[in-house]
Every structure is written in structure tokens, then in C-alpha cells.
Scaffold this motif. Structure first.
Motif, PDB file in Angstrom:
ATOM      1  N   LEU A 179       0.829  -1.190   0.000  1.00  0.00           N
ATOM      2  CA  LEU A 179       0.000   0.000   0.000  1.00  0.00           C
ATOM      3  C   LEU A 179       0.876   1.258   0.000  1.00  0.00           C
ATOM      4  O   LEU A 179       0.537   2.266  -0.622  1.00  0.00           O
ATOM      5  CB  LEU A 179      -0.916  -0.017   1.229  1.00  0.00           C
ATOM      6  CG  LEU A 179      -1.990   1.073   1.297  1.00  0.00           C
ATOM      7  CD1 LEU A 179      -2.937   0.950   0.113  1.00  0.00           C
ATOM      8  CD2 LEU A 179      -2.771   0.973   2.610  1.00  0.00           C
ATOM      9  N   GLY A 180       2.020   1.180   0.680  1.00  0.00           N
ATOM     10  CA  GLY A 180       2.943   2.315   0.700  1.00  0.00           C
ATOM     11  C   GLY A 180       3.459   2.646  -0.683  1.00  0.00           C
ATOM     12  O   GLY A 180       3.557   3.821  -1.064  1.00  0.00           O
ATOM     13  N   ALA A 181       3.797   1.603  -1.446  1.00  0.00           N
ATOM     14  CA  ALA A 181       4.264   1.824  -2.810  1.00  0.00           C
ATOM     15  C   ALA A 181       3.177   2.461  -3.662  1.00  0.00           C
ATOM     16  O   ALA A 181       3.452   3.310  -4.514  1.00  0.00           O
ATOM     17  CB  ALA A 181       4.712   0.494  -3.429  1.00  0.00           C
ATOM     18  N   ALA A 182       1.929   2.055  -3.414  1.00  0.00           N
ATOM     19  CA  ALA A 182       0.812   2.650  -4.156  1.00  0.00           C
ATOM     20  C   ALA A 182       0.678   4.130  -3.827  1.00  0.00           C
ATOM     21  O   ALA A 182       0.409   4.955  -4.714  1.00  0.00           O
ATOM     22  CB  ALA A 182      -0.486   1.920  -3.832  1.00  0.00           C
ATOM     23  N   PHE A 183       0.887   4.492  -2.548  1.00  0.00           N
ATOM     24  CA  PHE A 183       0.815   5.903  -2.155  1.00  0.00           C
ATOM     25  C   PHE A 183       1.933   6.721  -2.800  1.00  0.00           C
ATOM     26  O   PHE A 183       1.737   7.888  -3.138  1.00  0.00           O
ATOM     27  CB  PHE A 183       0.868   6.035  -0.631  1.00  0.00           C
ATOM     28  CG  PHE A 183      -0.475   5.908   0.028  1.00  0.00           C
ATOM     29  CD1 PHE A 183      -1.490   6.823  -0.227  1.00  0.00           C
ATOM     30  CD2 PHE A 183      -0.737   4.853   0.891  1.00  0.00           C
ATOM     31  CE1 PHE A 183      -2.732   6.703   0.376  1.00  0.00           C
ATOM     32  CE2 PHE A 183      -1.987   4.723   1.492  1.00  0.00           C
ATOM     33  CZ  PHE A 183      -2.985   5.645   1.235  1.00  0.00           C
ATOM     34  N   VAL A 184       3.110   6.122  -2.950  1.00  0.00           N
ATOM     35  CA  VAL A 184       4.209   6.812  -3.629  1.00  0.00           C
ATOM     36  C   VAL A 184       3.830   7.109  -5.082  1.00  0.00           C
ATOM     37  O   VAL A 184       4.023   8.219  -5.585  1.00  0.00           O
ATOM     38  CB  VAL A 184       5.505   5.966  -3.575  1.00  0.00           C
ATOM     39  CG1 VAL A 184       6.577   6.571  -4.482  1.00  0.00           C
ATOM     40  CG2 VAL A 184       6.018   5.874  -2.142  1.00  0.00           C
ATOM     41  N   GLU A 185       3.278   6.114  -5.761  1.00  0.00           N
ATOM     42  CA  GLU A 185       2.839   6.316  -7.142  1.00  0.00           C
ATOM     43  C   GLU A 185       1.744   7.379  -7.208  1.00  0.00           C
ATOM     44  O   GLU A 185       1.716   8.212  -8.124  1.00  0.00           O
ATOM     45  CB  GLU A 185       2.332   4.992  -7.728  1.00  0.00           C
ATOM     46  CG  GLU A 185       3.421   3.941  -7.876  1.00  0.00           C
ATOM     47  CD  GLU A 185       2.890   2.644  -8.452  1.00  0.00           C
ATOM     48  OE1 GLU A 185       1.700   2.607  -8.833  1.00  0.00           O
ATOM     49  OE2 GLU A 185       3.650   1.671  -8.508  1.00  0.00           O
ATOM     50  N   PHE A 186       0.852   7.327  -6.246  1.00  0.00           N
ATOM     51  CA  PHE A 186      -0.223   8.313  -6.152  1.00  0.00           C
ATOM     52  C   PHE A 186       0.366   9.721  -5.999  1.00  0.00           C
ATOM     53  O   PHE A 186      -0.059  10.674  -6.657  1.00  0.00           O
ATOM     54  CB  PHE A 186      -1.100   7.969  -4.944  1.00  0.00           C
ATOM     55  CG  PHE A 186      -2.242   8.915  -4.708  1.00  0.00           C
ATOM     56  CD1 PHE A 186      -3.485   8.654  -5.242  1.00  0.00           C
ATOM     57  CD2 PHE A 186      -2.074  10.062  -3.951  1.00  0.00           C
ATOM     58  CE1 PHE A 186      -4.553   9.515  -5.023  1.00  0.00           C
ATOM     59  CE2 PHE A 186      -3.129  10.930  -3.725  1.00  0.00           C
ATOM     60  CZ  PHE A 186      -4.368  10.650  -4.257  1.00  0.00           C
ATOM     61  N   GLY A 187       1.375   9.861  -5.139  1.00  0.00           N
ATOM     62  CA  GLY A 187       2.002  11.166  -4.905  1.00  0.00           C
ATOM     63  C   GLY A 187       2.706  11.697  -6.137  1.00  0.00           C
ATOM     64  O   GLY A 187       2.608  12.884  -6.451  1.00  0.00           O
ATOM     65  N   ILE A 188       3.400  10.819  -6.856  1.00  0.00           N
ATOM     66  CA  ILE A 188       4.085  11.236  -8.078  1.00  0.00           C
ATOM     67  C   ILE A 188       3.074  11.740  -9.108  1.00  0.00           C
ATOM     68  O   ILE A 188       3.271  12.771  -9.752  1.00  0.00           O
ATOM     69  CB  ILE A 188       4.908  10.062  -8.654  1.00  0.00           C
ATOM     70  CG1 ILE A 188       6.081   9.732  -7.716  1.00  0.00           C
ATOM     71  CG2 ILE A 188       5.428  10.404 -10.052  1.00  0.00           C
ATOM     72  CD1 ILE A 188       6.837   8.486  -8.112  1.00  0.00           C
ATOM     73  N   ALA A 189       1.976  11.000  -9.254  1.00  0.00           N
ATOM     74  CA  ALA A 189       0.934  11.404 -10.211  1.00  0.00           C
ATOM     75  C   ALA A 189       0.353  12.763  -9.834  1.00  0.00           C
ATOM     76  O   ALA A 189       0.133  13.624 -10.688  1.00  0.00           O
ATOM     77  CB  ALA A 189      -0.168  10.349 -10.263  1.00  0.00           C
ATOM     78  N   PHE A 190       0.122  12.958  -8.532  1.00  0.00           N
ATOM     79  CA  PHE A 190      -0.463  14.213  -8.068  1.00  0.00           C
ATOM     80  C   PHE A 190       0.481  15.396  -8.340  1.00  0.00           C
ATOM     81  O   PHE A 190       0.049  16.442  -8.825  1.00  0.00           O
ATOM     82  CB  PHE A 190      -0.771  14.121  -6.572  1.00  0.00           C
ATOM     83  CG  PHE A 190      -1.374  15.369  -5.999  1.00  0.00           C
ATOM     84  CD1 PHE A 190      -2.718  15.653  -6.204  1.00  0.00           C
ATOM     85  CD2 PHE A 190      -0.605  16.268  -5.275  1.00  0.00           C
ATOM     86  CE1 PHE A 190      -3.286  16.804  -5.687  1.00  0.00           C
ATOM     87  CE2 PHE A 190      -1.153  17.419  -4.751  1.00  0.00           C
ATOM     88  CZ  PHE A 190      -2.503  17.688  -4.956  1.00  0.00           C
ATOM     89  N   VAL A 191       1.764  15.230  -8.028  1.00  0.00           N
ATOM     90  CA  VAL A 191       2.736  16.308  -8.254  1.00  0.00           C
ATOM     91  C   VAL A 191       2.817  16.659  -9.738  1.00  0.00           C
ATOM     92  O   VAL A 191       2.869  17.829 -10.115  1.00  0.00           O
ATOM     93  CB  VAL A 191       4.125  15.899  -7.717  1.00  0.00           C
ATOM     94  CG1 VAL A 191       5.198  16.893  -8.159  1.00  0.00           C
ATOM     95  CG2 VAL A 191       4.098  15.811  -6.197  1.00  0.00           C
TER      96      VAL A 191
END
Length: 417
Positions: A179-191
Motif C-alpha cells: 500500500l505504501g508503494a501505491a501511495f508513492v505512485e499516487f504522490g508522483i501522479a499528483f505532483v
């Protein structure tokens, strides 16, 4: 396939799509379902002549079709329209997503194919096709209709949501280890989305200097490079390539070069879009679709009902009449590229094979029903009770477009020139 065979197949694809669409135009049919039907009939899954044995041969050209469609849409859509939409636009977009994603998730659990499958089906059922919606608005000459700004706004909200939805789906599809890795991907997409929005808002002067060339040839090379690079970067960073192309179109649309670029991109948009929809048809196996005909029929009815509620509700929020409200409801009805991508990812993740077959059939049915409904919105609007939306006053601005989609598309192109 050898290069010569690929060229023959590509030329045949253009001709087959064009001939079938030309025949359909004579009886008032829009080109999109006909391009798709040409791909189905000449694809590897249908008995008879298989023009292309492997749809992946056209994958890159198909991607360019999506990029140019959304790039053009960005050129026509002004950033102020998105900003000025404010709370109403956000409310309309979120309301649409809640109804359709929520309905899709409930439908997925009701089918009983599995929990992971249900979350994938929520995206298949819940997200409109940016490519088909933009092509319909262009083809029918409705880009300048007041309600089209709302339609485009909903599509933008959906595409932004897609970046986050795909990131959240990674644990389900197996690409993210945790789930942490998914949040990292989510953060990159958001930025990346924030950077694109900032460029659209304040970076037009820099892009304008880059496009400051006299020769049309060089201008084409420059804006094609920008569109493809930004779309590719978006895809690599977990954001839809469609939203990347749309955002760079927004940037260029606010520069002094917008009119020239809009004129020059027309032939690229039309040619590659035809291949996009044709290639989409190549991926559909009619035999697999028959095996899940029941769930497809239920999902289609559910989608029509949910889109009617969401579309008419958004139109009421904006104070539109019932004709404009019907336009909103039926234009965002179609499903397309994202649903097929999810079906493909489901296969790769080892999910129930019926998900991919369902996605293909569901999209094909709505890709036919949606455009046919859009060209008949004047008649469909009479079914909307006056207590829901007020009756339209005066002649429909798109009556002639509905009667002759080809003429409307030509008029839209001429007007933008």
C-alpha cells in the motif's frame, strides 16, 4: 509482419474505415461506431478476411490518435472555463463519479466474480471515454454549445480522477508491492498534475517563445513534439497520457499561436483518430462477448440510468434547459479506451477472464448506443419532464449537425480556421 505487410494493412485500415463511415454518413450515423465496426469485421477474431493478425502492430499509431484528439480538445477548452467552473464544476464531476463508480462497484460485487474483479469493474463501468466524447463534440459541431463546457469539465475531472484511481488499483492489479508503494505512485501522479496545471496557468509565455516560428512545417514539428513528449511523460509517471495531451493543448491554446496550431492539427487529429477507433475494434472478440451477454445488458441499462441522473442533475445545477441537459447525459454515456485498458490489466493480473470479455462487449455496445443517442438528443429531450428541467426555447443549435454529422464536422473545422 514485414514492413510492407504493415503498410498494406495500415492503408487497408484507413480505406475500410473511411468507406464504411462514408456509407453510414448517408443514413445519418456518426463515424465512431463505424470505425470500430470496421476493426471488428477485419480483425483476427472475426471469420473471413483478417486485415491485421495482431492489433499491437497499430498500438503506437492508436496512441497518437488519442493524443491528438485530447490535444485538440485542450486547444479548444480555455483554462478560465475550468477555473471559473469552480464549485459547480467540481460538484458536477464528483457527483458523476460517485454515481457511476459507486454503481459500477455495486454491480461488480453483485456479479460475484470476486472482490478484486469488482474494483476493476467499477472503473470499467464508471469512466467515460475521453476520445469518443471529444470526437463526438468535434464531429457534430457542438464544441461551442454552452453545455459542452460542462461536458468537457466532467471529462477533465474524470481524467484527473483516473490518475489517482490507477495508483490505488496497483495493489489490486499486483504491480505495487504494498500500500505504501501505491501511495508513492499516487504522490508522483499528483505532483505531475500540479506541475501541468501550473504550466497551463503561468507557463504559456515560455511555450509561446518555443513555437514562435514562421514556417508551418516547423510549427507542426514543434507542437507535435510537445504533445507527444508531455503525453509520454504523463504515462510514465502514472497519469493518463490523455490528460497530459489535454493539458499541453490548454497551454498552447492560451498563446498567440493557438489559431495556427488548431488549423494545422486538424488532419493529424482526423487521420489518427480513425486508426485509434479501428484498432480498438481489432481487440474485440465477438465470441467472448456472447458468453457475458447477460451482464453486459444489465450494465448498459445501469449506465444509461446513472448517466441520465448525473447528467440531468449537473444540467440543473447549471440552469440548463432539458435539451442541453440531455446533451450532457448522453454525450458522457460512452465508454472506451480506459475500460479496455482495465480489461487488459485484469488479464495480466490473473483475474477472472470474463472481466476482459465483459469490458470489450460493454464498450462496443455503448460505443454504438452513445453516438446514436447524441445525434438524437432533440427527440430524447422530450422525454425529460419539465419539472426536472425547463423546456428549450427556440430551434436546437445542433439540429443540422444531428441530421448530417459529416457536414457539421466540416463546418466546425471551417469555423475554427
Amino acid at each position: 509482419m514485414h514492413i510492407g505487410e504493415i503498410l498494406l494493412a495500415l492503408g487497408g485500415a484507413f480505406l475500410a474505415a473511411g468507406i464504411l463511415a462514408r456509407l453510414g454518413a448517408k443514413i445519418g450515423l456518426p463515424t465512431i461506431p463505424l470505425f470500430i465496426l470496421a476493426g471488428v469485421l477485419l480483425g483476427p477474431h472475426t471469420p473471413g478476411l483478417a486485415l491485421v493478425s495482431d492489433p499491437s502492430y497499430f498500438e503506437l499509431l492508436s496512441k497518437l490518435g488519442l493524443v491528438f484528439l485530447l490535444f485538440y480538445l485542450g486547444l479548444e477548452f480555455h483554462l478560465d472555463d475550468l477555473i471559473n467552473g469552480g464549485r459547480r464544476l467540481v460538484a458536477a464531476g464528483i457527483g458523476y463519479l460517485v454515481l457511476n463508480i459507486g454503481g459500477g462497484l455495486a454491480f461488480g460485487f453483485a456479479l460475484g466474480w470476486g472482490t478484486r474483479e469488482a474494483f476493476v469493474l467499477a472503473g470499467v463501468v464508471g469512466i467515460s471515454s475521453s476520445a469518443i466524447v471529444s470526437k463526438l463534440l468535434i464531429e457534430l459541431g457542438r464544441l461551442r454549445n454552452p453545455e459542452s463546457r460542462l461536458i468537457l469539465g466532467i471529462i477533465v475531472v474524470e481524467d484527473v480522477f483516473l490518475a489517482f484511481y490507477l495508483a490505488a488499483l496497483q495493489p489490486v492489479l499486483g504491480d505495487a508491492a504494498s500500500l505504501g508503494a501505491a501511495f508513492v505512485e499516487f504522490g508522483i501522479a499528483f505532483v505531475f498534475l500540479v506541475v501541468l496545471f501550473g504550466l497551463a496557468r503561468w507557463g504559456s509565455r515560455l511555450v509561446s517563445r518555443l513555437l514562435d516560428v514562421r514556417a508551418d512545417e516547423l510549427l507542426v514539428v514543434m507542437f507535435v513534439g510537445l504533445a507527444v513528449v508531455v503525453a509520454g511523460a504523463a504515462e510514465e509517471l502514472g497519469v493518463s497520457d490523455a490528460i497530459g495531451a489535454f493539458m499541453i493543448g490548454l497551454v498552447i491554446g492560451s498563446t498567440p499561436h493557438a489559431e495556427r496550431v488548431t488549423t494545422l492539427v486538424h488532419p493529424l487529429r482526423d487521420a489518427f483518430a480513425a486508426i485509434f477507433f479501428f484498432t480498438f475494434g481489432l481487440t474485440i472478440d465477438p465470441g467472448d462477448v456472447v458468453s457475458v451477454a447477460g451482464p453486459i445488458a444489465i450494465a448498459v441499462v445501469l449506465t444509461i440510468v446513472l448517466n441520465a441522473i448525473a447528467g440531468l442533475g449537473a444540467a440543473r445545477l447549471y440552469g440548463f434547459d432539458r435539451r442541453a441537459g440531455t446533451n450532457v447525459a448522453v454525450t458522457v454515456l460512452t465508454r472506451g479506451e480506459f475500460s479496455i485498458v482495465l480489461g487488459t490489466l485484469a488479464i495480466g493480473a490473473g483475474l477472472d477472464a470474463r472481466v476482459a470479455a465483459f469490458a470489450a462487449g460493454y464498450v462496443l455496445v455503448l460505443a454504438i448506443i452513445g453516438p446514436l443517442a447524441v445525434v438524437r438528443t432533440e427527440w430524447l429531450s422530450r422525454l425529460v419532464p419539465v419539472r426536472v428541467l425547463p423546456a428549450a426555447e427556440g430551434p436546437a443549435p445542433d439540429d443540422r449537425a444531428g441530421a448530417d454529422p459529416t457536414a457539421a464536422a466540416e463546418d466546425a473545422a471551417s469555423a475554427s480556421r
